[in-house]
Design an enzyme around this catalytic site. Structure first.
Site, short mmCIF file in Angstrom:
data_model
loop_
_atom_site.label_atom_id
_atom_site.label_comp_id
_atom_site.label_asym_id
_atom_site.label_seq_id
_atom_site.Cartn_x
_atom_site.Cartn_y
_atom_site.Cartn_z
N ARG A 32 11.49 -9.83 15.67
CA ARG A 32 10.22 -9.21 15.29
C ARG A 32 9.26 -9.22 16.46
NH1 ARG A 32 7.32 -12.11 10.87
NH2 ARG A 32 6.04 -10.24 10.93
N HIS A 44 8.74 4.70 14.42
CA HIS A 44 8.20 5.38 13.22
C HIS A 44 8.40 6.89 13.28
CE1 HIS A 44 5.80 2.17 11.19
NE2 HIS A 44 5.83 1.62 12.39
N GLU A 75 8.36 8.92 10.95
CA GLU A 75 7.52 9.58 9.94
C GLU A 75 6.11 9.83 10.46
OE1 GLU A 75 8.17 6.52 10.14
OE2 GLU A 75 6.46 5.33 9.47
N GLU A 107 4.46 -4.20 7.21
CA GLU A 107 4.51 -5.62 7.58
C GLU A 107 5.65 -6.25 6.76
OE1 GLU A 107 3.00 -7.36 9.98
OE2 GLU A 107 4.26 -8.96 9.22
N SER A 108 6.69 -6.67 7.46
CA SER A 108 7.89 -7.11 6.73
C SER A 108 7.65 -8.35 5.89
CB SER A 108 9.05 -7.33 7.70
OG SER A 108 8.72 -8.31 8.66
N CYS A 153 11.29 0.30 11.40
CA CYS A 153 10.40 -0.76 11.86
C CYS A 153 10.45 -1.99 10.93
CB CYS A 153 8.99 -0.20 12.05
SG CYS A 153 8.06 -1.16 13.25
N1 GLN Z 1 5.44 -6.21 13.20
C1 GLN Z 1 5.81 -5.78 11.87
C2 GLN Z 1 6.69 -6.81 11.18
O1 GLN Z 1 7.04 -7.77 11.75
C3 GLN Z 1 6.53 -4.45 11.92
C4 GLN Z 1 5.59 -3.39 12.40
C5 GLN Z 1 5.85 -2.03 11.85
O2 GLN Z 1 6.54 -1.84 10.86
N2 GLN Z 1 5.24 -1.07 12.48
O3 GLN Z 1 7.02 -6.63 10.06
#
Ligand code: GLN
Length: 192
Positions: A104, A170, A172, A47-48, A77
């Site tokens: 986002r 992702h 990973e 989650e950024s 991501c």
């Molecule tokens: N929705 C997340 C964000 O805004 C990112 C999601 C993720 O890293 N899988 O940071």
């Protein structure tokens, strides 16, 4: 070769495991001094906004930005959002190191998570199974940014700018080590 994985929140352990499968020394990074001696850095998905908040309280935003400006850094991501120069109108701490504009949560609710097989420049003909989880999209790139992959509808999901790499999905969370190898090759180029 020693690669750090930013370990504030999100899928950092999975990146560490992938790097170790490639016999690369991988370390978790939580403090500014842990950036010393690293040849590259991965910023994971998660989650950024949380990564940004924690990075701010650990005094990491400026050191991470300085690291990313001159060392190989890969954001996946949320990590892509954190690396970008422009995330539209949203207010949250970012490194503003990469010349891309990112939206986002770019996919609507019904398809906020999905998987698809992508052609990625530099990885050969075999498609890469990509897992998207509430993923961002690259909506604009400056001319020196190289687009490595797009969805079928043309939306950009992987980009490279010199020593910087960013992917919406992702890698990973799969068993495919090719993108991690690709990043390690960027890190090795830095030695020459
Ligand atoms: N929705 C997340 C964000 O805004 C990112 C999601 C993720 O890293 N899988 O940071």
């Amino acid at each position: 070769m020693k690669i750090g994985v930013l370990a504030l929140q999100g899928a950092f352990i999975e990146h560490v495991k992938m790097l170790r499968q490639l016999d690369v020394e991988a370390v978790e990074v939580r403090l500014p001094q842990q950036l010393e001696g690293l040849d590259g850095l991965i910023i994971p998905g998660g989650e950024s906004t949380t990564i940004g908040k924690l990075a701010t309280s650990y005094g990491l935003v400026k050191p991470l930005r300085e690291f990313a400006l001159s060392n190989p850094t890969w954001g996946t991501c949320a990590g892509m959002i954190f690396l970008a120069k422009d995330i539209g109108i949203e207010e949250q701490p970012i490194l503003a190191a990469m010349d891309i504009q990112v939206n986002r949560n770019a996919f609507g609710r019904q398809v906020d998570s999905f998987e698809t097989d992508l052609k990625i420049q530099g990885l050969g003909e075999e498609r890469f199974h990509a897992v998207f989880i509430r993923a961002p999209i690259v909506v604009a790139v400056e001319p020196h940014v190289n687009v490595l992959s797009r969805l079928n509808d043309g939306r950009i999901v992987a980009v490279r700018q010199d020593h910087l790499l960013a992917t919406s999905f992702h890698p990973e969370l799969t068993n495919d080590l090719r993108l991690h190898s690709y990043f390690c090759a960027i890190v090795k180029e830095g030695y020459n």
